[in-house]
Design a protein around this motif. Structure first.
Motif, PDB file in Angstrom:
ATOM      1  N   UNK A 262       0.731  -1.223   0.074  1.00  0.00           N
ATOM      2  CA  UNK A 262       0.008  -0.012  -0.086  1.00  0.00           C
ATOM      3  C   UNK A 262       0.829   1.379   0.084  1.00  0.00           C
ATOM      4  N   UNK A 263       1.977   1.384   0.711  1.00  0.00           N
ATOM      5  CA  UNK A 263       2.547   2.479   0.857  1.00  0.00           C
ATOM      6  C   UNK A 263       3.508   2.635  -0.451  1.00  0.00           C
ATOM      7  N   UNK A 264       3.780   1.486  -1.195  1.00  0.00           N
ATOM      8  CA  UNK A 264       4.238   1.693  -2.473  1.00  0.00           C
ATOM      9  C   UNK A 264       3.310   2.510  -3.697  1.00  0.00           C
ATOM     10  N   UNK A 265       2.006   2.299  -3.263  1.00  0.00           N
ATOM     11  CA  UNK A 265       1.177   2.671  -4.032  1.00  0.00           C
ATOM     12  C   UNK A 265       0.608   4.110  -3.618  1.00  0.00           C
ATOM     13  N   UNK A 266       1.348   4.438  -2.615  1.00  0.00           N
ATOM     14  CA  UNK A 266       0.984   5.843  -2.110  1.00  0.00           C
ATOM     15  C   UNK A 266       0.163   6.106  -0.922  1.00  0.00           C
ATOM     16  N   UNK A 267      -0.390   4.979  -0.372  1.00  0.00           N
ATOM     17  CA  UNK A 267      -1.269   4.974   0.808  1.00  0.00           C
ATOM     18  C   UNK A 267      -0.322   4.754   2.223  1.00  0.00           C
ATOM     19  N   UNK A 268       0.141   5.751   2.840  1.00  0.00           N
ATOM     20  CA  UNK A 268       0.730   5.535   4.035  1.00  0.00           C
ATOM     21  C   UNK A 268       2.289   6.078   3.837  1.00  0.00           C
ATOM     22  N   UNK A 269       2.769   6.903   4.765  1.00  0.00           N
ATOM     23  CA  UNK A 269       4.094   7.387   4.900  1.00  0.00           C
ATOM     24  C   UNK A 269       5.050   6.720   5.741  1.00  0.00           C
ATOM     25  N   UNK A 270       4.285   5.759   6.885  1.00  0.00           N
ATOM     26  CA  UNK A 270       5.056   5.124   7.648  1.00  0.00           C
ATOM     27  C   UNK A 270       4.416   4.016   8.353  1.00  0.00           C
ATOM     28  N   UNK A 271       4.875   3.262   9.143  1.00  0.00           N
ATOM     29  CA  UNK A 271       4.370   2.299   9.926  1.00  0.00           C
ATOM     30  C   UNK A 271       4.632   2.635  11.306  1.00  0.00           C
ATOM     31  N   UNK A 272       3.818   2.492  12.303  1.00  0.00           N
ATOM     32  CA  UNK A 272       4.154   2.594  13.735  1.00  0.00           C
ATOM     33  C   UNK A 272       3.323   1.493  14.502  1.00  0.00           C
ATOM     34  N   UNK A 273       4.228   0.731  15.378  1.00  0.00           N
ATOM     35  CA  UNK A 273       3.699  -0.123  16.180  1.00  0.00           C
ATOM     36  C   UNK A 273       3.635   0.170  17.549  1.00  0.00           C
ATOM     37  N   UNK A 341      17.001   2.979  17.141  1.00  0.00           N
ATOM     38  CA  UNK A 341      17.618   3.808  16.254  1.00  0.00           C
ATOM     39  C   UNK A 341      16.972   4.055  14.799  1.00  0.00           C
ATOM     40  N   UNK A 342      15.676   3.641  14.813  1.00  0.00           N
ATOM     41  CA  UNK A 342      14.859   3.799  13.657  1.00  0.00           C
ATOM     42  C   UNK A 342      14.658   5.098  13.100  1.00  0.00           C
ATOM     43  N   UNK A 343      14.937   4.961  11.779  1.00  0.00           N
ATOM     44  CA  UNK A 343      14.753   6.352  11.080  1.00  0.00           C
ATOM     45  C   UNK A 343      13.925   6.175   9.930  1.00  0.00           C
ATOM     46  N   UNK A 344      13.475   7.278   9.263  1.00  0.00           N
ATOM     47  CA  UNK A 344      12.851   7.065   7.859  1.00  0.00           C
ATOM     48  C   UNK A 344      13.603   6.681   6.886  1.00  0.00           C
ATOM     49  N   UNK A 345      13.737   5.516   6.139  1.00  0.00           N
ATOM     50  CA  UNK A 345      14.783   5.243   5.057  1.00  0.00           C
ATOM     51  C   UNK A 345      14.176   5.922   3.692  1.00  0.00           C
ATOM     52  N   UNK A 346      12.796   6.141   3.797  1.00  0.00           N
ATOM     53  CA  UNK A 346      12.270   6.262   2.138  1.00  0.00           C
ATOM     54  C   UNK A 346      11.400   7.483   2.337  1.00  0.00           C
ATOM     55  N   UNK A 347      11.418   8.305   1.203  1.00  0.00           N
ATOM     56  CA  UNK A 347      10.628   9.676   1.087  1.00  0.00           C
ATOM     57  C   UNK A 347       9.039   9.306   1.477  1.00  0.00           C
ATOM     58  N   UNK A 348       8.607  10.318   1.980  1.00  0.00           N
ATOM     59  CA  UNK A 348       7.027  10.025   2.056  1.00  0.00           C
ATOM     60  C   UNK A 348       6.313  10.373   0.725  1.00  0.00           C
ATOM     61  N   UNK A 349       5.064   9.806   0.552  1.00  0.00           N
ATOM     62  CA  UNK A 349       4.673  10.033  -0.889  1.00  0.00           C
ATOM     63  C   UNK A 349       4.179  11.496  -1.046  1.00  0.00           C
ATOM     64  N   UNK A 350       4.359  11.802  -2.390  1.00  0.00           N
ATOM     65  CA  UNK A 350       3.806  13.086  -2.702  1.00  0.00           C
ATOM     66  C   UNK A 350       2.367  13.064  -3.045  1.00  0.00           C
TER      67      UNK A 350
END
Length: 515
Positions: A262-273, A341-350
């Motif tokens: 879904x994130x690859x398709x533009x739905x969701x910028x990150x995942x949080x547990x 140490x988690x950080x964002x490794x991918x850009x958020x969707x436009x």
């Protein structure tokens, strides 16, 4: 909690009641500073006394087992707030122009529709209301009943109404029943969506399983790993148990790949547990917190895109070796090394031509469980509030969560933030409320969402109290929810929160089969 009369002037007198909104004056004196933004613009603002975070403090229930045997539920009471030591926080989120907060009108509204691999996350329309019979018959002849024509089903992409509605449904947290609310719909082109993200938690809880590592670090089986909490002392310590069962497999093979797609398709910028990645032991003697089990979970979450983890009690203060009177111990150091140490490794969707970058995450030095970032004038905070007593809530001189929130919000001297999102395993303590209230007194009350775990409801629960919303996610094998922050495009429009369930089955023990 009643309306206050606010007139633009420093230390203007106003009161909690008997305000004359038309004449903009008040009958009794009570001083409070007006916001910097209000003084700069010369525009009078009406505010309401802010209420505390509405979410109750829950104690954990335990999952249905992934084997034929189930474990007895165990809960730890959440204690009253206290203070904690002040490590050096790194810089927090920055902020954007404040707007008036949205209004809400509790009426019957739509219910959530599932998010699928092919459908855009949305909701289904308002069900046709039922017609209730007359309770008090009269002697007059009764005309034939008329039935209102069903309303046309709203389609994603049509206009949306910027208010919260009562879905007509309820949700349960422990023994309490809450009214489920629903936010405005995202539009088909997402032009009103500022950001969306996936939330889930309290999984995997596998424990009556025999998975472990052999002497060479390879996957093996160890019969002694499968113990119930009442037999915890029979589990050797240290051990190489990995506790990988049906919950683990569901996350690995279904839920995490689904969120990634879904994130690859533009739905969701990150995942949080939102915490609890192992089954705990309420007596504080869990021998499941080991290098092997933590490594197992680190491998599980490694493929998850832009993944963030909140600390839960099952992997911290319920662990054998947790030193509640000390600022740290080997258990917490191991958590920080593997998950802090988690950080964002991918850009958020436009979205509609904006966005596309990734924000930096600030973590409190020495207590990396606490973090924050800012995106498009929304402040996000990850807080360290596991269920039960901890060093921060019981013995530390200052609450680091409240300190981080307070310092971060104080840096927004221009009142630029539009909304706030908090992630916490249980409801934040009152000191965090106080930090929020201090900011709201200066800048006006902002829409605030708290995303929680720990309670294990059979369906997610979104409740509202003034501008404070609380979202409790499901557990175990339940599908994640997609949370959207919407922004009303009209002048002075505020931020709103919408939740879409990816799997509408009211069960925590049925793994979703996403297309």
């Amino acid at each position: 909690d009643k309306a206050c009369c606010v007139i633009i002037a420093t230390n203007t007198c106003h009161v909690d009641e008997k305000c004359n909104k038309t004449e903009k004056n008040c009958l009794k004196d009570k001083c409070q500073k007006t916001s910097v933004m209000a003084e700069a613009t010369g525009v009078a603002k009406w505010k309401s006394r802010n209420k505390k975070l509405p979410a109750p403090s829950f104690t954990p229930t335990h999952a249905p087992s992934n084997t034929p045997t189930t474990a007895a539920p165990s809960r730890n009471p959440t204690r009253a707030p206290s203070n904690a030591p002040t490590p050096k926080p790194t810089s927090g989120p920055t902020a954007a122009p404040t707007t008036s907060t949205p209004s809400s009108s509790p009426t019957h509204g739509p219910t959530n529709a599932p998010v699928t691999d092919t459908d855009t996350p949305t909701t289904v329309p308002t069900p046709t209301p039922t017609v209730h019979p007359t309770e008090n018959p009269t002697t007059q002849p009764t005309p034939p009943p008329t039935t209102a024509a069903p309303k046309p089903k709203p389609k994603l992409g049509d206009s949306t109404v910027y208010k919260y509605t009562d879905t007509g449904n309820t949700c349960s947290i422990e023994d309490d029943t809450h009214v489920q609310v629903h936010g405005p719909l995202p539009l088909a082109d997402k032009r009103n969506v500022v950001i969306d993200f996936w939330a889930f938690g309290d999984s995997p809880y596998d424990f009556l399983v025999d998975t472990c590592l052999d002497d060479d670090g390879n996957a093996s089986t160890c019969e002694e790993c499968a113990v119930k909490n009442r037999d915890m002392e029979e589990l050797p310590y240290p051990n190489t148990c990995t506790f990988e069962g049906e919950d683990f497999d569901c996350l690995k093979e279904s839920i995490i790949p689904f969120m990634n797609r879904k994130m690859n398709g533009g739905d969701g910028a990150f995942q949080v547990h939102v915490g609890d990645i192992l089954k705990g032991s309420p007596d504080g003697n869990s021998r499941r917190c080991t290098e092997a089990s933590f490594d197992s979970r680190a491998r599980l979450f490694q493929p998850a895109k832009n993944f963030l983890l909140i600390n839960g009690d099952n992997e911290s203060n319920e662990c054998f070796g947790y030193e509640i009177k000390e600022a740290s111990d080997p258990i917490r150091e191991m958590w920080r090394e593997k998950f802090g140490k988690y950080s964002f490794t991918s850009d958020f969707p436009t979205i509609t031509g904006t966005g596309g970058e990734r924000p930096a995450i600030s973590r409190v030095e020495g207590n990396e469980e606490i973090f924050g970032f800012e995106y498009k004038n929304i402040a996000f905070f990850g807080l360290d509030y596991p269920a039960g007593d901890t060093y921060i809530t019981k013995h530390a001189p200052k609450d680091l969560n409240a300190k981080f929130v307070e310092e971060t919000l104080a840096s927004d001297s221009n009142c630029a933030l539009r909304s706030i999102v908090l992630f916490s395993h249980i409801a934040p303590r009152s000191l965090v409320d106080d930090a929020l209230d201090d900011y709201f007194d200066e800048c006006g009350v902002l829409p605030t969402l708290t995303v929680l775990g720990n309670a294990h409801p059979s369906t997610y629960c979104l409740t509202k109290d003034n501008e404070r919303l609380s979202l409790t996610v499901e557990a175990f094998q339940s599908g994640p929810v997609l949370v959207s922050v919407l922004r009303d495009p009209k002048e002075g429009g505020g931020d709103y929160f919408h939740v879409a369930d990816s799997h509408l089955v009211d069960s925590n023990s049925k793994c979703p089969e996403f297309a």
